[in-house]
Design an enzyme around this catalytic site. Structure first.
Site, PDB file in Angstrom:
ATOM      1  N   SER A 293       0.813  -1.207   0.000  1.00  0.00           N
ATOM      2  CA  SER A 293       0.000   0.000   0.000  1.00  0.00           C
ATOM      3  C   SER A 293       0.856   1.271   0.000  1.00  0.00           C
ATOM      4  O   SER A 293       1.730   1.402  -0.841  1.00  0.00           O
ATOM      5  CB  SER A 293      -0.943  -0.075   1.198  1.00  0.00           C
ATOM      6  N   HIS A 435      -7.589  -5.715  -0.435  1.00  0.00           N
ATOM      7  CA  HIS A 435      -6.379  -4.945  -0.169  1.00  0.00           C
ATOM      8  C   HIS A 435      -5.674  -5.503   1.068  1.00  0.00           C
ATOM      9  O   HIS A 435      -6.132  -5.295   2.192  1.00  0.00           O
ATOM     10  CB  HIS A 435      -6.821  -3.499   0.077  1.00  0.00           C
TER      11      HIS A 435
HETATM   12  C1  GCU Z   1      -5.444   4.745   1.613  1.00  0.00           C
HETATM   13  C2  GCU Z   1      -4.826   5.541   0.497  1.00  0.00           C
HETATM   14  C3  GCU Z   1      -3.970   4.659  -0.410  1.00  0.00           C
HETATM   15  C4  GCU Z   1      -2.971   3.875   0.409  1.00  0.00           C
HETATM   16  C5  GCU Z   1      -3.683   3.133   1.513  1.00  0.00           C
HETATM   17  C6  GCU Z   1      -2.760   2.423   2.497  1.00  0.00           C
HETATM   18  O1  GCU Z   1      -6.404   3.877   1.116  1.00  0.00           O
HETATM   19  O2  GCU Z   1      -5.848   6.163  -0.209  1.00  0.00           O
HETATM   20  O3  GCU Z   1      -3.279   5.447  -1.350  1.00  0.00           O
HETATM   21  O4  GCU Z   1      -2.238   3.004  -0.413  1.00  0.00           O
HETATM   22  O5  GCU Z   1      -4.445   4.035   2.292  1.00  0.00           O
HETATM   23  O6  GCU Z   1      -1.605   2.738   2.623  1.00  0.00           O
HETATM   24  O7  GCU Z   1      -3.268   1.545   3.212  1.00  0.00           O
END
Ligand code: GCU
Length: 465
Positions: A293, A435
């Protein structure tokens, strides 16, 4: 008789159920001949929930990507020499100036203190080390702690290592009581995190994202660092963390290309690399950097800048990571700069709703890693991170790999779910599920590292270089 009848009805219902399940799965897998496609039901549900965000492939407007092999002055990059000497530095500078910002180099007074060494950790499976990296050389100054596990079964002394930043402290990746509990500020919401501080209850809370024993069993070491040690993840005007320690704003004003938090975290990974070079138990020529992420964005940026990182892995990194900004699918540049104003440099905000004005797109971030191996991974339900945009980015980085005489992402279309592509120097998979950093992802990263580092289960070299 009645019993037989109900049995028949039961069997019919069961068959119907299986068929429905199959059909449902197929819907999210797309046509196997065309590769992955997002589940229409998911697209509908997300679009309804967030009408301001585009989740529909049909609604992606036409865009033209900048060519990684054409200089800003229009000159074509014809050979490896021109890429290395001219275009690569130009592209790197564009990312520094417009997206992640400029970071300082290695601090002169950088110092390492190994405060823990246990050659019999995890029931004898591992050697555990913990190291404090004093960025300013001062005990009271800003510092980070590296937790390292190395496999004792490896026949080689120096082992290849995966390095990954983590979200909730080193102690959260494994219940091993020998891991020092983090004292740093932490985002709320984590198990056992009270008033933004870790408590004993948070030990091992993130274990499912770090299969330590499996990594060791495959002959790899694992090094991890809490990202908040480097820079706490909230916007405080760049006063705390490494920015506070190293920034020299002119008359109190930060430059529009000064490093943001992602720049800071990536810089921390390079300082970890500085330590690995001093440790004889670590094969510092075979370090794989992995991040999930926002930390996947960070891993790519660290790998793009620091060529000592031999393999780079982006797990569900999305916008500002592997995904192409120009697609405006899922999270957009404007969205990310609004929700996280401290992640990028100020110049990046100019591209809110103006992605086409960028002189780069994220495929060029991956190209900066060439010819080193890089792996991009997406997840089926993670449309916020734009899986197709991540795949396309990896694919459009490939011409640079080809110019450098090696293979890139050797596939014209997205693979089906859970069908990794690992033929060239760019690997890709889309995993079922959402995710997350899952064990499935780790196993594929280790398969890929086996190929490129030539490591088998015992940590023995299997590849002649
Ligand atoms: C949020 C953000 C993302 C990121 C994510 C994370 O969803 O919008 O860009 O990758 O957090 O780091 O968990």
């Amino acid at each position: 008789m009645r019993k037989a009848k109900s049995l028949i009805i039961f069997c019919c219902l069961l068959v119907l159920g299986i068929v429905r399940l199959q059909y449902g799965q197929q819907a999210s897998r797309g046509d196997p001949d065309k590769g992955w496609a997002a589940s229409p039901a998911l697209v509908r549900a997300l679009s309804k929930r967030r009408p301001d965000i585009n989740y529909d492939e049909e609604k992606v407007s036409k865009y033209t990507l900048p060519d990684p092999l054409v200089m800003l002055d229009g000159t074509k990059v014809k050979d490896a020499e021109a890429w290395r000497a001219k275009r690569r530095p130009e592209v790197l500078e564009l990312f520094r100036t417009h997206i992640y910002g400029n970071a300082p180099g290695r601090p002169e007074r950088l110092r390492f203190k190994v405060f823990d060494l246990d050659r019999n950790a995890l029931g004898g499976q591992a050697t555990r080390k913990q190291v404090t990296v004093l960025f300013t050389g001062e005990e009271e100054g800003v510092s980070m702690e590296i937790l390292i596990y190395l496999p004792n079964a490896s026949r080689k002394r120096a082992v290849p290592v995966f390095v990954a930043l983590n979200f909730y402290g080193n102690h959260a990746i494994h219940p091993d009581p020998g891991i020092r509990l983090s004292k740093s500020w932490m985002r709320g919401g984590g198990k056992g995190v009270i008033n933004n501080r870790a408590t004993e209850g948070s030990r091992g809370a993130r274990r499912s994202s770090f299969p330590v024993e499996e990594i060791l069993a495959r002959g790899y070491g694992l090094a991890t660092i809490y990202y908040g040690d480097i820079d706490p993840d909230f916007h405080d005007g760049f006063k705390n963390g490494v920015h506070g320690a190293f920034d020299q704003p002119l008359e109190g004003e930060r430059a529009p290309d000064a490093w943001g938090s992602i720049g800071g975290w990536a810089w921390g990974l390079s300082r970890a690399m500085d330590y690995f070079e001093t440790d004889d138990d670590i094969d510092h020529k075979h370090i794989a950097v992995m991040g999930h992420s926002r930390l996947g964005k960070t891993a790519l940026w660290a790998g793009a800048q620091d060529e000592r990182l031999a393999l780079v892995i982006s797990n569900n990194s999305g916008c500002g990571g592997a995904a192409l900004s120009r697609r405006r699918f899922g999270e957009t540049v404007k969205r990310i700069n609004t929700s996280f104003p401290h992640w990028f440099c100020d110049n990046f905000k100019k591209y809110n709703d103006h992605e086409d004005d960028l002189l780069v797109d994220q495929h060029m971030l991956i190209a900066l890693i060439a010819p080193r191996p890089v792996y991009v991974a997406s997840a089926d339900r993670d449309l916020w991170a734009d899986p197709r945009g991540e795949f396309l980015s990896a694919k459009h980085a490939s011409p640079v790999y080809h110019l450098l005489g090696t293979k890139g992402l050797e596939s014209e279309r997205m693979p089906a779910l859970d069908s990794p592509i690992q033929k060239g120097k760019i690997g890709y998979h889309i995993r079922s599920g959402g995710h997350a950093l899952a064990e499935y992802d780790w196993q594929r990263y280790m398969d890929f590292a086996d190929k490129h580092f030539g490591t088998d289960k015992s940590g023995t070299d299997t590849k002649a270089e």
